[in-house]
Design a protein around this motif. Structure first.
Motif, short mmCIF file in Angstrom:
data_model
loop_
_atom_site.label_atom_id
_atom_site.label_comp_id
_atom_site.label_asym_id
_atom_site.label_seq_id
_atom_site.Cartn_x
_atom_site.Cartn_y
_atom_site.Cartn_z
N ASP A 1 8.78 1.13 -9.49
CA ASP A 1 8.14 1.41 -10.71
C ASP A 1 7.40 0.44 -11.43
OD1 ASP A 1 9.12 4.11 -10.57
OD2 ASP A 1 10.76 4.18 -11.88
N VAL A 2 7.35 -0.89 -10.63
CA VAL A 2 6.39 -1.59 -11.31
C VAL A 2 5.37 -1.87 -10.00
CG1 VAL A 2 6.03 -3.96 -12.10
CG2 VAL A 2 8.20 -2.75 -12.79
N HIS A 3 6.02 -2.29 -9.10
CA HIS A 3 4.80 -2.56 -8.06
C HIS A 3 4.66 -1.39 -7.15
CE1 HIS A 3 6.70 -6.29 -9.25
NE2 HIS A 3 5.34 -6.56 -9.56
N TYR A 4 5.77 -0.49 -7.10
CA TYR A 4 5.52 0.73 -6.06
C TYR A 4 6.37 1.86 -6.84
CZ TYR A 4 10.30 -0.76 -4.51
OH TYR A 4 11.40 -1.00 -4.16
N LEU A 5 6.18 3.12 -6.33
CA LEU A 5 7.01 4.26 -6.37
C LEU A 5 7.61 4.59 -5.33
CD1 LEU A 5 4.34 6.44 -8.62
CD2 LEU A 5 6.01 4.91 -9.35
N VAL A 6 8.59 5.54 -5.49
CA VAL A 6 8.86 6.13 -4.29
C VAL A 6 8.98 7.80 -4.53
CG1 VAL A 6 11.29 6.84 -2.95
CG2 VAL A 6 10.65 4.41 -3.61
N ASP A 7 8.32 8.45 -3.57
CA ASP A 7 7.98 9.80 -4.04
C ASP A 7 7.97 10.51 -2.63
OD1 ASP A 7 7.10 12.29 -5.44
OD2 ASP A 7 5.05 11.69 -4.72
N GLU A 8 8.89 11.58 -2.48
CA GLU A 8 8.71 12.48 -1.40
C GLU A 8 9.09 11.54 -0.14
OE1 GLU A 8 5.40 14.80 -0.94
OE2 GLU A 8 5.75 16.11 -3.09
N GLY A 9 10.06 10.55 -0.33
CA GLY A 9 10.32 9.98 0.90
C GLY A 9 9.50 8.96 1.33
N ARG A 10 8.42 8.43 0.61
CA ARG A 10 7.67 7.37 0.77
C ARG A 10 7.41 6.52 -0.16
NH1 ARG A 10 2.28 8.53 1.38
NH2 ARG A 10 2.20 10.18 -0.05
N VAL A 11 7.22 5.23 0.29
CA VAL A 11 6.75 4.15 -0.77
C VAL A 11 5.21 4.15 -0.98
CG1 VAL A 11 6.63 1.73 -0.94
CG2 VAL A 11 8.58 2.60 -0.02
N GLN A 12 4.96 4.21 -2.26
CA GLN A 12 3.33 4.27 -2.79
C GLN A 12 3.35 3.34 -3.43
OE1 GLN A 12 3.49 8.32 -4.41
NE2 GLN A 12 2.11 9.01 -2.84
N LEU A 13 2.20 2.45 -3.02
CA LEU A 13 1.83 1.09 -3.98
C LEU A 13 1.03 1.46 -5.26
CD1 LEU A 13 2.45 -0.06 -0.91
CD2 LEU A 13 0.97 -1.68 -1.56
N ILE A 14 1.40 0.58 -6.23
CA ILE A 14 0.72 0.85 -7.51
C ILE A 14 -0.32 -0.07 -7.48
CG2 ILE A 14 1.02 0.75 -9.98
CD1 ILE A 14 3.64 1.89 -9.77
N ASP A 15 -1.58 0.24 -7.56
CA ASP A 15 -2.76 -0.86 -7.99
C ASP A 15 -2.77 -1.24 -9.47
OD1 ASP A 15 -5.27 -2.03 -8.40
OD2 ASP A 15 -6.45 -0.60 -7.48
N ALA A 16 -2.45 -2.36 -9.69
CA ALA A 16 -1.91 -2.94 -10.98
C ALA A 16 -3.24 -3.05 -11.86
CB ALA A 16 -1.16 -4.27 -10.89
N SER A 17 -4.43 -3.24 -11.33
CA SER A 17 -5.58 -3.36 -12.23
C SER A 17 -6.04 -2.26 -12.54
CB SER A 17 -6.72 -4.22 -11.23
OG SER A 17 -7.04 -3.30 -10.15
N ARG A 18 -5.65 -1.06 -12.00
CA ARG A 18 -6.16 0.44 -12.31
C ARG A 18 -4.86 1.20 -12.76
NH1 ARG A 18 -9.60 1.82 -7.06
NH2 ARG A 18 -11.12 0.23 -7.11
#
Length: 763
Positions: free
Chosen positions: A301-318
């Motif tokens: 929840d800072v650098h990535y999310l976990v959604d529907e069994g997948r790791v999703q990266l978060i683009d911090a600049s956006r």
């Protein structure tokens, strides 16, 4: 005068002269537009082409005047004086800085049309599909007025549709789609298979994001093959290690290191004699380090999310989910293992290119953004680009309050909530900029406990962005957002229809509040820019604590004494100056990291140019046949009765297969070297020098190996009237390929979390 004062004075004087010349040309252009407005469409279009000679604009005032008249007729938008000045600076190859709401979309379309009229194909680089499609459709009447073609590249288009769009004069497209098409074109075996057509100009929207923040992000084309992954056993072992006992983390929390005690604990758990033996250092130790990095430095929840069994990266600049991004295979797998998810396959890297290398391929590069000045050094150092600041059409009416500084994060957060509640009670709309998903949700919950209805905009609900942003300027609205609301949005006072505009303006306009300073002032200024659009009233205010990341990192090792009041606030010019100093230090750190990472990538980028030239030579000539016939004359003689076109294509496919395979092997090898290069420091070797030595040595062998293997294949593979049968020799290209972006961006980072930045494991 100081040693370098003469240089900066001369640079300033040159800039002043350019500005004065631009203003003079624009004044002439506006006068010419009045004269030209009586001409019919066909005459104007013809006259525009007559002002161009051998690719150069001979009468810029008339040229701009024609573009102005055409915009007014086709779009109903008469460009402001400042917009014409911006168009001129783009045509001369600058990055322009224009404030929010000043009409960059029209400026970009006019400049792209201008370039196209000089005979150059233009790629207008956007940051997503939506903007590419919207802007191409919106601006099409202006482009087509001059008999030019315009279209957009979006993720849903087929290869044939892309091929047709790329041959138009102006192509709008997201940077990742244009990059991936370039990579796919580097796998073709016949020129007719190419999707892209050459373009001479890249006009980059949100230029600082593409050219600086994400410049070192590699776009990757991969084919099926298992990659390195952290095993469940290693993940379980690392999960039991304790910080400061078994591992340490540096002050920036960008690197994690095993202690001797930690190494012994891992060796005992895995039944190894030594992690650092020749058998283990390049395999087990790398996997342990990856698992440790995932455990200690990457926060859900800072650098990535976990959604529907997948790791999703978060683009911090956006502040958005980076749909196509992933970490390098080993780190991606380590995070998936940490979260107890199915570990995804890695894959052979078939080809890759950084956004920086992709942008440098264009003969001409220019761009526009709301925050270019702070990126001047990077734009100059890495692209040779200058920055032109375009004045606002209406004077800025926003009030930028001094930072409110607090001793602790707890005191800061309490004051932040009090201020939001206070402003909300007046009815003035509030936009609060947070640094990550977790912080946005915690703040929203705290405000809701106080009876305030909050709209939350973050990577978890970006599908609702348009609705939330449209409402953010209405009476009584409180919007808590990550950096998503920092780019490409236009918050209108009084709501989307500006129904309550007068009331909101009377209340003071939109109030923008930052929960902490970012590591670069550019991101702060993007947030500020949400308020004060086109002369609107507004307020911006940042809350800071001495425990924030930017202060802790930028002020590391410095002693600072302060006397807070009962609420923990420190109202001191000296302390505010110290915070500003800390931010400048972190900006310098980011530039240094960028520079170091660039050094790792630049040699591979140079090698890639050589591969590209070799590929083009093989594709566009009969060189493949000539080389193979010279090396294996007997085999060439056996094929003498074949159609020359068939045997030349067969030779081409053989040589391209082995060239591409060896380049893929080279990229895979250098990727492995880069993941473990920091270990070279143990042997008192300089990591970057050792990386370069290995890259140069391996590349020299690559070319010869590709030719030798091609000759071997040529002598034994079946070649008949139907062509070459590579599959019979198990030499088929991967049947499945996919694209992704490796998130190797050291500029990502939060300002309010305990741990900052996704880290740069390659430093």
């Amino acid at each position: 005068m100081g040693a370098f004062d003469w240089f900066w004075k001369a640079m300033g004087a040159q800039g002043d002269r350019n500005d004065k010349r631009s203003r003079g040309l624009v004044d002439d252009a506006e006068a010419r537009a009045e004269e030209l407005s009586g001409l019919d469409d066909a005459t104007l279009a013809t006259l525009a082409r007559q002002t161009v000679d051998d690719g150069a604009i001979t009468d810029k005032a008339t040229f701009l005047g024609i573009l102005s008249v055409a915009s007014t007729r086709t779009l109903g938008m008469r460009p402001f004086t400042v917009q014409l000045q911006a168009v001129l600076r783009l045509l001369e190859g600058d990055v322009i800085q224009m404030a929010t709401g000043e009409g960059k979309t029209l400026v970009g379309a006019m400049a792209a049309t201008g370039f196209a009229l000089t005979g150059r194909r233009v790629h207008v680089i956007t940051v997503n599909d939506y903007l590419a499609g919207r802007d191409a459709e919106w601006m099409a009447p202006l482009v087509e007025f001059f008999g030019l073609g315009v279209g957009s590249i979006t993720e849903d288009k087929s290869a044939d549709q892309r091929r047709e769009v790329y041959r138009r004069d102006i192509v709008y497209g997201p940077v990742n789609e244009i990059g991936f098409d370039h990579l796919r074109d580097n796998q073709i075996t016949h020129r007719d298979q190419a999707v892209q057509a050459p373009a001479e100009v890249a006009l980059v929207d949100e230029a600082d994001s593409v050219l600086v923040d994400e410049a070192l992000v590699p776009l990757v084309l991969a084919g099926s093959e298992p990659g390195m992954r952290a095993t469940g056993q290693i993940t379980a072992v690392v999960a039991h290690l304790e910080e400061d006992t078994h591992y340490t983390v540096d002050d920036d929390r960008r690197n994690v290191f095993l202690t001797d005690e930690g190494a012994h604990a891992v060796e005992e758990a895995l039944g190894l004699d030594s992690l650092y033996s020749d058998d283990n250092i390049a395999t087990v130790l790398v996997r342990v380090n990856l698992a440790l990095h995932a455990r200690a430095l990457l926060i859900r929840d800072v650098h990535y999310l976990v959604d529907e069994g997948r790791v999703q990266l978060i683009d911090a600049s956006r502040g958005r989910v980076a749909d196509l991004q992933r970490w390098p295979d080993g780190l991606q797998a380590a995070v998936e293992a940490k979260e107890g998810l199915a570990v995804s396959d890695g894959g052979r890297i078939l080809d890759q290119i950084t956004l920086q290398a992709l942008m440098r391929r264009y003969p001409m590069l220019c761009g526009m953004t709301g925050t270019a000045v702070e990126a001047t050094d990077q734009l100059s150092q890495f692209y040779g680009l200058g920055v032109s600041v375009i004045e606002r059409n209406n004077p800025l009416a926003r009030f930028d309050e001094e930072d409110r500084v607090y001793a602790t994060m707890k005191e800061k957060n309490a004051a932040l909530i009090r201020e939001i509640v206070l402003i909300h009670e007046t009815g003035q709309p509030v936009l609060v900029g947070t640094h990550d998903v977790a912080e946005s949700e915690d703040l929203a919950a705290a405000l809701q406990e106080r009876g305030i209805e909050v709209n939350v905009l973050n990577a978890k609900n970006d599908a609702e962005e348009a609705r939330i942003v449209a409402e953010a300027g209405d009476v009584g609205r409180v919007t808590v957002s990550t950096q998503m609301a920092g780019r490409g949005t236009d918050i209108r006072l009084g709501g989307a229809d500006e129904r309550d505009r007068a009331e909101v303006a009377e209340l003071g306009g939109l109030a923008v509040i930052g929960t902490a300073r970012h590591r670069t002032s550019r991101l702060d200024n993007q947030l500020r820019g949400r308020a004060g659009r086109q002369g609107d009233p507004g307020l911006s205010l940042f809350f800071v604590s001495l425990e924030d990341d930017v202060v802790a990192s930028g002020g590391a090792g410095e002693e600072i004494s302060a006397r807070p009041d009962a609420d923990g606030r420190i109202d001191s010019r000296r302390i505010r100056d110290f915070v500003a100093h800390c931010q400048r230090v972190t900006e310098g750190q980011l530039l240094e990291i960028h520079s170091q990472t660039w050094k790792y990538g630049q040699l591979l980028a140079d090698q890639r140019v050589i591969i590209d030239e070799r590929r083009a030579d093989l594709l566009d000539t009969d060189k493949a046949w000539r080389e193979l016939a010279r090396r294996a004359p007997e085999r060439a003689g056996e094929l003498a009765d074949l159609d020359p076109a068939v045997r030349e294509q067969a030779a081409r496919e053989i040589m391209l297969f082995h060239l591409d395979h060896e380049w893929s092997e080279h990229l895979g090898l250098m990727d492995d070297v880069r993941e473990s290069i920091h270990l070279r420091a143990i042997a008192r070797e300089t990591p970057i020098d050792e990386f370069h030595r290995i890259a140069v040595r391996e590349f020299k062998e690559l070319a010869q190996r590709a030719v030798d293997k091609a000759v071997e294949t040529f002598t034994r593979v079946t070649i008949d009237a139907e062509g070459v049968h590579l599959t019979e020799q198990d030499l088929a290209r991967p049947s499945a390929t996919w694209t992704y972006m490796v998130s190797d961006n050291p500029l990502s980072g939060s300002g309010n979390s305990v741990i900052s930045g996704i880290g740069n494991i390659f430093r």
